[in-house]
Enzyme design. Structure first.
Site, PDB file in Angstrom:
ATOM      1  N   SER A 288       2.599   3.030   6.506  1.00  0.00           N
ATOM      2  CA  SER A 288       3.866   2.304   6.301  1.00  0.00           C
ATOM      3  C   SER A 288       4.998   3.317   6.302  1.00  0.00           C
ATOM      4  O   SER A 288       4.773   4.506   6.030  1.00  0.00           O
ATOM      5  CB  SER A 288       3.825   1.588   4.950  1.00  0.00           C
ATOM      6  OG  SER A 288       5.102   1.085   4.614  1.00  0.00           O
TER       7      SER A 288
ATOM      8  N   TYR B  42       2.615   1.304  -4.534  1.00  0.00           N
ATOM      9  CA  TYR B  42       2.307   0.976  -3.133  1.00  0.00           C
ATOM     10  C   TYR B  42       2.481   2.213  -2.255  1.00  0.00           C
ATOM     11  O   TYR B  42       1.581   2.573  -1.486  1.00  0.00           O
ATOM     12  CB  TYR B  42       3.230  -0.151  -2.675  1.00  0.00           C
ATOM     13  CG  TYR B  42       3.105  -0.530  -1.211  1.00  0.00           C
ATOM     14  CD1 TYR B  42       2.014  -1.253  -0.748  1.00  0.00           C
ATOM     15  CD2 TYR B  42       4.107  -0.169  -0.300  1.00  0.00           C
ATOM     16  CE1 TYR B  42       1.909  -1.613   0.593  1.00  0.00           C
ATOM     17  CE2 TYR B  42       4.013  -0.530   1.037  1.00  0.00           C
ATOM     18  CZ  TYR B  42       2.912  -1.244   1.487  1.00  0.00           C
ATOM     19  OH  TYR B  42       2.812  -1.584   2.808  1.00  0.00           O
TER      20      TYR B  42
HETATM   21  N1  LIG Z   1       4.858  -6.527   6.343  1.00  0.00           N
HETATM   22  C1  LIG Z   1       5.438  -5.355   6.332  1.00  0.00           C
HETATM   23  O1  LIG Z   1       6.677  -5.247   6.356  1.00  0.00           O
HETATM   24  C2  LIG Z   1       4.596  -4.087   6.327  1.00  0.00           C
HETATM   25  C3  LIG Z   1       5.264  -2.856   6.428  1.00  0.00           C
HETATM   26  C4  LIG Z   1       4.535  -1.684   6.420  1.00  0.00           C
HETATM   27  C5  LIG Z   1       3.152  -1.733   6.322  1.00  0.00           C
HETATM   28  N2  LIG Z   1       2.522  -2.925   6.224  1.00  0.00           N
HETATM   29  C6  LIG Z   1       1.072  -2.910   6.102  1.00  0.00           C
HETATM   30  O2  LIG Z   1       0.502  -3.803   7.039  1.00  0.00           O
HETATM   31  C7  LIG Z   1      -0.711  -4.350   6.488  1.00  0.00           C
HETATM   32  C8  LIG Z   1      -0.671  -5.857   6.550  1.00  0.00           C
HETATM   33  O3  LIG Z   1       0.438  -6.319   5.783  1.00  0.00           O
HETATM   34  P1  LIG Z   1       0.968  -7.821   5.880  1.00  0.00           P
HETATM   35  O4  LIG Z   1       2.425  -7.753   5.629  1.00  0.00           O
HETATM   36  O5  LIG Z   1       0.448  -8.461   7.080  1.00  0.00           O
HETATM   37  O6  LIG Z   1       0.285  -8.447   4.561  1.00  0.00           O
HETATM   38  P2  LIG Z   1      -0.301  -9.912   4.255  1.00  0.00           P
HETATM   39  O7  LIG Z   1      -0.250 -10.081   2.766  1.00  0.00           O
HETATM   40  O8  LIG Z   1       0.344 -10.953   5.097  1.00  0.00           O
HETATM   41  O9  LIG Z   1      -1.826  -9.768   4.703  1.00  0.00           O
HETATM   42  C9  LIG Z   1      -2.694  -8.954   3.972  1.00  0.00           C
HETATM   43  C10 LIG Z   1      -4.087  -9.570   4.024  1.00  0.00           C
HETATM   44  O10 LIG Z   1      -4.967  -8.708   3.296  1.00  0.00           O
HETATM   45  C11 LIG Z   1      -5.853  -9.535   2.546  1.00  0.00           C
HETATM   46  N3  LIG Z   1      -6.384  -8.787   1.401  1.00  0.00           N
HETATM   47  C12 LIG Z   1      -5.710  -8.382   0.294  1.00  0.00           C
HETATM   48  N4  LIG Z   1      -6.558  -7.772  -0.553  1.00  0.00           N
HETATM   49  C13 LIG Z   1      -7.786  -7.788   0.036  1.00  0.00           C
HETATM   50  C14 LIG Z   1      -9.064  -7.304  -0.360  1.00  0.00           C
HETATM   51  N5  LIG Z   1      -9.249  -6.704  -1.532  1.00  0.00           N
HETATM   52  N6  LIG Z   1     -10.104  -7.484   0.492  1.00  0.00           N
HETATM   53  C15 LIG Z   1      -9.929  -8.118   1.678  1.00  0.00           C
HETATM   54  N7  LIG Z   1      -8.737  -8.597   2.093  1.00  0.00           N
HETATM   55  C16 LIG Z   1      -7.676  -8.440   1.279  1.00  0.00           C
HETATM   56  C17 LIG Z   1      -4.996 -10.718   2.121  1.00  0.00           C
HETATM   57  O11 LIG Z   1      -5.790 -11.838   1.736  1.00  0.00           O
HETATM   58  C18 LIG Z   1      -4.169 -10.963   3.369  1.00  0.00           C
HETATM   59  O12 LIG Z   1      -4.810 -11.867   4.238  1.00  0.00           O
HETATM   60  C19 LIG Z   1      -0.844  -3.764   5.081  1.00  0.00           C
HETATM   61  O13 LIG Z   1      -1.680  -2.635   5.124  1.00  0.00           O
HETATM   62  C20 LIG Z   1       0.570  -3.367   4.749  1.00  0.00           C
HETATM   63  O14 LIG Z   1       0.609  -2.335   3.786  1.00  0.00           O
HETATM   64  C21 LIG Z   1       3.213  -4.113   6.214  1.00  0.00           C
END
Ligand SMILES: NC(=O)c1ccc[n+]([C@@H]2O[C@H](COP(=O)([O-])OP(=O)(O)OC[C@H]3O[C@@H](n4cnc5c(N)ncnc54)[C@H](O)[C@@H]3O)[C@@H](O)[C@H]2O)c1
Length: 253
Positions: free
Chosen positions: A140, A153
Site C-alpha cells: 500500500s 495498518y
Molecule cells: N482500497 C484501497 O484503497 C487500498 C489501498 C492500498 C492497499 N489496499 C490493499 O488491497 C487489499 C484489498 O483491499 P480492499 O480495499 O479490496 O479490501 P476489502 O475489505 O474490500 O476486501 C478484503 C477482503 O479480505 C477478506 N478478509 C479479511 N480478513 C480475512 C481473513 N482473516 N481471512 C480471509 N479473508 C479475509 C474480507 O472478507 C474481504 O473480502 C488489502 O491488502 C489492502 O490492504 C487497498
C-alpha cells in the site's frame, strides 16, 4: 490468455480488489481459487466467474490460522492439481493510531503479515513441485507515506514490502518470483467504510485524496488487478523482489 491453465489462489477475493483480481485472472484463462473468510461474498464471486465461462472454486478460510491457510492450498490441489500463482490480497483494516489495543495489533499483524506468510508457506511448497511460480503481495502507499492514525495498518504494509524482498531471495532459486503491488486510494468496500467513518462522501474523499495524485483521481479495482496480473504473468519473468506503485503518483510527490 495470459495465465492459461495456471492455478491461481486469490485471498480476500470476496470483495474489492481481490474480487476483481479473481475475475481478471479467470478472464485470462486461470483456474481460480477464491479464498475468503466471507462465504456469501466468495460464493457470489465464484458464481459471477462461472457465469462468464471462467473456472473457479470457493474455499472459506481465515488466513491468520495456519490450518486454514494449508486447507486453501490443499483444496486448490484437489480441484486443479497444483498451485502456480498466489495473490496475497486479504487484509484487515485497523485504522487507528496510538489508541489501538494489543488485540487490534495482534489482529492486524495476524491477518496482514502472518496470514500472508502462512499462505505463502503452503503455496510455495506446491509451486516448487510445479517447477516455479509467482507470488504477488498487496502492499500500500501506507507502507511509505505517513497518514494520520494509521499505525496498526501501515506497519503491516511496510512489513509486507520487506517480507516480499526476503521471500524473493529465498524462493528465487526455485524459479518462484515474489513481488508487491502498492495501491493508493481505490474505491472498495474497505475504503468506503473508512470514508464513512470520516463523515465524508466517496465523491468528497476521492476529490480530496485524488488531488494529491498526478492523475487527479482515485483508482478503481481493475487498475490494481491489471498490475497484479502483469507481475504474476510470464511477461514479468525477470522481475522479482520489486514493488509496483499503483497510486496515480501519490507516493512520488
Ligand atoms: N482500497 C484501497 O484503497 C487500498 C489501498 C492500498 C492497499 N489496499 C490493499 O488491497 C487489499 C484489498 O483491499 P480492499 O480495499 O479490496 O479490501 P476489502 O475489505 O474490500 O476486501 C478484503 C477482503 O479480505 C477478506 N478478509 C479479511 N480478513 C480475512 C481473513 N482473516 N481471512 C480471509 N479473508 C479475509 C474480507 O472478507 C474481504 O473480502 C488489502 O491488502 C489492502 O490492504 C487497498
Amino acid at each position: 490468455m495470459r495465465v492459461k491453465n495456471k492455478v491461481v489462489i486469490v485471498t480476500g477475493a470476496a470483495s474489492g480488489i481481490g474480487e476483481t483480481t479473481a475475475q481478471v485472472f479467470a478472464e485470462q484463462g486461470g483456474k481460480v481459487v477464491v479464498a475468503d473468510i466471507d462465504a456469501k461474498g466468495g460464493e457470489k464471486n465464484v458464481a459471477t466467474i462461472k457465469s462468464k465461462g471462467g473456472q473457479a472454486i470457493f474455499v472459506q478460510a481465515d488466513i491468520s490460522k495456519e490450518t486454514d491457510a494449508k486447507h486453501v492450498v490443499d483444496e486448490a490441489v484437489k480441484a486443479f492439481g497444483g498451485v502456480h500463482i498466489l495473490v496475497n490480497n486479504a487484509a484487515t483494516f485497523v485504522l487507528k493510531g496510538i489508541e489501538a489495543t494489543v488485540e487490534e495489533w495482534n489482529r492486524s499483524l495476524g491477518v496482514n503479515v502472518i496470514g500472508t506468510a502462512m499462505m505463502t508457506k503452503y503455496a510455495v511448497t506446491e509451486m516448487k513441485k510445479a517447477g516455479g511460480g509467482a507470488v504477488v503481495n498487496l502492499g500500500s502507499i501506507s507502507a511509505f507515506c505517513a497518514q494520520p492514525d494509521f499505525y496498526a495498518y501501515s506497519a503491516t504494509k511496510a512489513a509486507l514490502v520487506q517480507m516480499t524482498r526476503n521471500m524473493a531471495m529465498d524462493f528465487g532459486p526455485h524459479n518462484i518470483r515474489v513481488n508487491a503491488v502498492c495501491p493508493g486510494l481505490i474505491i472498495t468496500p474497505a475504503s468506503r467504510n473508512h470514508i464513512a467513518k470520516l463523515g465524508l462522501t466517496v465523491e468528497q474523499y476521492s476529490a480530496q485524496e485524488g488531488a494529491k495524485t498526478f492523475l487527479g483521481r482515485a483508482g478503481n479495482t481493475r487498475e490494481v488487478a491489471n498490475a497484479i496480473l502483469f507481475l504474476a504473468s510470464d511477461e514479468a519473468s525477470y522481475i522479482s523482489g520489486a514493488y509496483l506503485m499503483v497510486d496515480g503518483g501519490y507516493a512520488a510527490i
